[in-house]
Design a protein around this motif. Structure first.
Motif, PDB file in Angstrom:
ATOM      1  N   ALA A   7       0.851  -1.182   0.000  1.00 32.21           N
ATOM      2  CA  ALA A   7       0.000   0.000   0.000  1.00 32.21           C
ATOM      3  C   ALA A   7       0.884   1.229   0.000  1.00 32.21           C
ATOM      4  O   ALA A   7       1.781   1.349   0.834  1.00 32.21           O
ATOM      5  N   GLN A   8       0.671   2.145  -0.943  1.00 31.90           N
ATOM      6  CA  GLN A   8       1.520   3.323  -1.049  1.00 31.90           C
ATOM      7  C   GLN A   8       0.907   4.480  -0.277  1.00 31.90           C
ATOM      8  O   GLN A   8      -0.259   4.805  -0.458  1.00 31.90           O
ATOM      9  N   MET A   9       1.736   5.090   0.581  1.00 33.46           N
ATOM     10  CA  MET A   9       1.302   6.214   1.394  1.00 33.46           C
ATOM     11  C   MET A   9       2.366   7.299   1.309  1.00 33.46           C
ATOM     12  O   MET A   9       3.542   7.005   1.154  1.00 33.46           O
ATOM     13  N   ASP A  10       1.937   8.541   1.450  1.00 33.26           N
ATOM     14  CA  ASP A  10       2.864   9.666   1.422  1.00 33.26           C
ATOM     15  C   ASP A  10       3.201  10.080   2.841  1.00 33.26           C
ATOM     16  O   ASP A  10       2.389   9.955   3.754  1.00 33.26           O
ATOM     17  N   GLY A  11       4.417  10.595   3.013  1.00 27.83           N
ATOM     18  CA  GLY A  11       4.844  11.027   4.330  1.00 27.83           C
ATOM     19  C   GLY A  11       6.053  11.937   4.250  1.00 27.83           C
ATOM     20  O   GLY A  11       6.470  12.351   3.168  1.00 27.83           O
ATOM     21  N   VAL A  49      16.326  14.602   6.066  1.00 25.79           N
ATOM     22  CA  VAL A  49      15.245  14.927   6.990  1.00 25.79           C
ATOM     23  C   VAL A  49      14.462  16.101   6.416  1.00 25.79           C
ATOM     24  O   VAL A  49      15.037  17.102   5.996  1.00 25.79           O
ATOM     25  N   GLY A  50      13.154  15.952   6.353  1.00 25.76           N
ATOM     26  CA  GLY A  50      12.284  16.984   5.801  1.00 25.76           C
ATOM     27  C   GLY A  50      11.788  16.683   4.398  1.00 25.76           C
ATOM     28  O   GLY A  50      10.894  17.364   3.905  1.00 25.76           O
ATOM     29  N   ASP A  51      12.363  15.684   3.723  1.00 22.98           N
ATOM     30  CA  ASP A  51      11.930  15.338   2.366  1.00 22.98           C
ATOM     31  C   ASP A  51      10.570  14.662   2.385  1.00 22.98           C
ATOM     32  O   ASP A  51      10.253  13.887   3.291  1.00 22.98           O
ATOM     33  N   ARG A  52       9.773  14.924   1.360  1.00 20.56           N
ATOM     34  CA  ARG A  52       8.496  14.230   1.168  1.00 20.56           C
ATOM     35  C   ARG A  52       8.774  12.948   0.387  1.00 20.56           C
ATOM     36  O   ARG A  52       9.514  12.972  -0.605  1.00 20.56           O
ATOM     37  N   VAL A  53       8.235  11.828   0.821  1.00 22.20           N
ATOM     38  CA  VAL A  53       8.501  10.539   0.191  1.00 22.20           C
ATOM     39  C   VAL A  53       7.207   9.744   0.053  1.00 22.20           C
ATOM     40  O   VAL A  53       6.217  10.014   0.732  1.00 22.20           O
ATOM     41  N   THR A  54       7.247   8.765  -0.844  1.00 20.09           N
ATOM     42  CA  THR A  54       6.184   7.769  -0.954  1.00 20.09           C
ATOM     43  C   THR A  54       6.717   6.478  -0.360  1.00 20.09           C
ATOM     44  O   THR A  54       7.798   6.023  -0.725  1.00 20.09           O
ATOM     45  N   VAL A  55       5.951   5.900   0.568  1.00 17.83           N
ATOM     46  CA  VAL A  55       6.377   4.707   1.287  1.00 17.83           C
ATOM     47  C   VAL A  55       5.434   3.560   0.941  1.00 17.83           C
ATOM     48  O   VAL A  55       4.210   3.724   0.958  1.00 17.83           O
ATOM     49  N   GLY A  56       6.012   2.410   0.629  1.00 14.64           N
ATOM     50  CA  GLY A  56       5.229   1.198   0.434  1.00 14.64           C
ATOM     51  C   GLY A  56       5.128   0.465   1.760  1.00 14.64           C
ATOM     52  O   GLY A  56       6.144   0.094   2.342  1.00 14.64           O
ATOM     53  N   VAL A  57       3.888   0.267   2.245  1.00 11.94           N
ATOM     54  CA  VAL A  57       3.663  -0.338   3.551  1.00 11.94           C
ATOM     55  C   VAL A  57       2.983  -1.690   3.350  1.00 11.94           C
ATOM     56  O   VAL A  57       1.999  -1.797   2.620  1.00 11.94           O
ATOM     57  N   SER A  58       3.509  -2.703   4.015  1.00 13.60           N
ATOM     58  CA  SER A  58       2.940  -4.043   3.929  1.00 13.60           C
ATOM     59  C   SER A  58       1.629  -4.115   4.706  1.00 13.60           C
ATOM     60  O   SER A  58       1.536  -3.569   5.808  1.00 13.60           O
ATOM     61  N   PRO A  59       0.626  -4.787   4.179  1.00 16.99           N
ATOM     62  CA  PRO A  59      -0.622  -4.942   4.941  1.00 16.99           C
ATOM     63  C   PRO A  59      -0.471  -5.882   6.138  1.00 16.99           C
ATOM     64  O   PRO A  59      -1.280  -5.843   7.055  1.00 16.99           O
ATOM     65  N   TYR A  60       0.587  -6.691   6.165  1.00 16.86           N
ATOM     66  CA  TYR A  60       0.790  -7.627   7.255  1.00 16.86           C
ATOM     67  C   TYR A  60       1.509  -6.999   8.446  1.00 16.86           C
ATOM     68  O   TYR A  60       1.304  -7.402   9.577  1.00 16.86           O
ATOM     69  N   ASP A  61       2.398  -6.030   8.182  1.00 14.53           N
ATOM     70  CA  ASP A  61       3.133  -5.343   9.244  1.00 14.53           C
ATOM     71  C   ASP A  61       3.170  -3.853   8.914  1.00 14.53           C
ATOM     72  O   ASP A  61       4.113  -3.373   8.285  1.00 14.53           O
ATOM     73  N   PRO A  62       2.162  -3.097   9.336  1.00 15.82           N
ATOM     74  CA  PRO A  62       2.089  -1.677   8.953  1.00 15.82           C
ATOM     75  C   PRO A  62       3.057  -0.765   9.704  1.00 15.82           C
ATOM     76  O   PRO A  62       3.014   0.437   9.518  1.00 15.82           O
ATOM     77  N   SER A  63       3.944  -1.311  10.536  1.00 18.03           N
ATOM     78  CA  SER A  63       4.896  -0.465  11.246  1.00 18.03           C
ATOM     79  C   SER A  63       6.224  -0.333  10.505  1.00 18.03           C
ATOM     80  O   SER A  63       7.091   0.404  10.942  1.00 18.03           O
ATOM     81  N   GLY A  65       8.205  -0.101   6.419  1.00 15.48           N
ATOM     82  CA  GLY A  65       7.926   0.191   5.026  1.00 15.48           C
ATOM     83  C   GLY A  65       9.184   0.365   4.201  1.00 15.48           C
ATOM     84  O   GLY A  65      10.302   0.328   4.722  1.00 15.48           O
ATOM     85  N   LEU A  66       8.989   0.567   2.900  1.00 16.28           N
ATOM     86  CA  LEU A  66      10.065   0.802   1.940  1.00 16.28           C
ATOM     87  C   LEU A  66       9.860   2.181   1.326  1.00 16.28           C
ATOM     88  O   LEU A  66       8.770   2.489   0.858  1.00 16.28           O
ATOM     89  N   ILE A  67      10.903   2.997   1.333  1.00 13.12           N
ATOM     90  CA  ILE A  67      10.829   4.294   0.686  1.00 13.12           C
ATOM     91  C   ILE A  67      11.010   4.055  -0.813  1.00 13.12           C
ATOM     92  O   ILE A  67      12.058   3.575  -1.238  1.00 13.12           O
ATOM     93  N   MET A  68       9.974   4.376  -1.576  1.00 17.71           N
ATOM     94  CA  MET A  68       9.982   4.039  -2.999  1.00 17.71           C
ATOM     95  C   MET A  68      10.203   5.244  -3.910  1.00 17.71           C
ATOM     96  O   MET A  68      10.643   5.077  -5.044  1.00 17.71           O
ATOM     97  N   PHE A  69       9.905   6.454  -3.429  1.00 16.15           N
ATOM     98  CA  PHE A  69       9.985   7.624  -4.287  1.00 16.15           C
ATOM     99  C   PHE A  69      10.200   8.856  -3.440  1.00 16.15           C
ATOM    100  O   PHE A  69       9.599   8.992  -2.362  1.00 16.15           O
ATOM    101  N   ARG A  70      11.066   9.755  -3.897  1.00 15.61           N
ATOM    102  CA  ARG A  70      11.301  11.031  -3.198  1.00 15.61           C
ATOM    103  C   ARG A  70      10.707  12.145  -4.043  1.00 15.61           C
ATOM    104  O   ARG A  70      11.027  12.291  -5.204  1.00 15.61           O
ATOM    105  N   HIS A  71       9.825  12.932  -3.437  1.00 16.70           N
ATOM    106  CA  HIS A  71       9.183  14.052  -4.145  1.00 16.70           C
ATOM    107  C   HIS A  71      10.076  15.280  -4.101  1.00 16.70           C
ATOM    108  O   HIS A  71      10.877  15.441  -3.187  1.00 16.70           O
ATOM    109  N   LYS A  72       9.891  16.166  -5.036  1.00 13.91           N
ATOM    110  CA  LYS A  72      10.673  17.403  -5.072  1.00 13.91           C
ATOM    111  C   LYS A  72      10.057  18.456  -4.204  1.00 13.91           C
ATOM    112  O   LYS A  72       8.956  18.450  -3.845  1.00 13.91           O
TER     113      LYS A  72
END
Length: 72
Positions: A7-11, A49-63, A65-72
């Motif tokens: 599941a992809q989430m922004d943070g 620190v401070g960068d916006r990223v997209t994180v892939g979070v597993s539905p089995y362990d939501p604590s 994740g994998l950082i998949m993309f860095r936003h500008k």
């Protein structure tokens, strides 16, 4: 589990720990630990620190994740 099944989430990166682990605060105010995905390591994409990223979070362990993309 494949990368497409996550599941992809922004943070926002709030802390960079040793060993390539990062603390990411998601948009819903939940803080998770995440590490860089393989392609980001391969192409030397840096996150700070401070960068916006997209994180892939597993539905089995939501604590974790994998950082998949860095936003500008």
């Amino acid at each position: 589990m494949a990368r497409d099944d996550l599941a992809q989430m922004d943070g926002k990166i709030v802390d960079a720990s040793a060993g390539g682990l990062y603390k990411v605060e998601l948009d819903n105010k939940v803080v998770i630990t995440a590490k860089l995905c393989g392609k980001m390591r391969r192409f030397n994409i840096r996150v700070l620190v401070g960068d916006r990223v997209t994180v892939g979070v597993s539905p089995y362990d939501p604590s974790h994740g994998l950082i998949m993309f860095r936003h500008k």
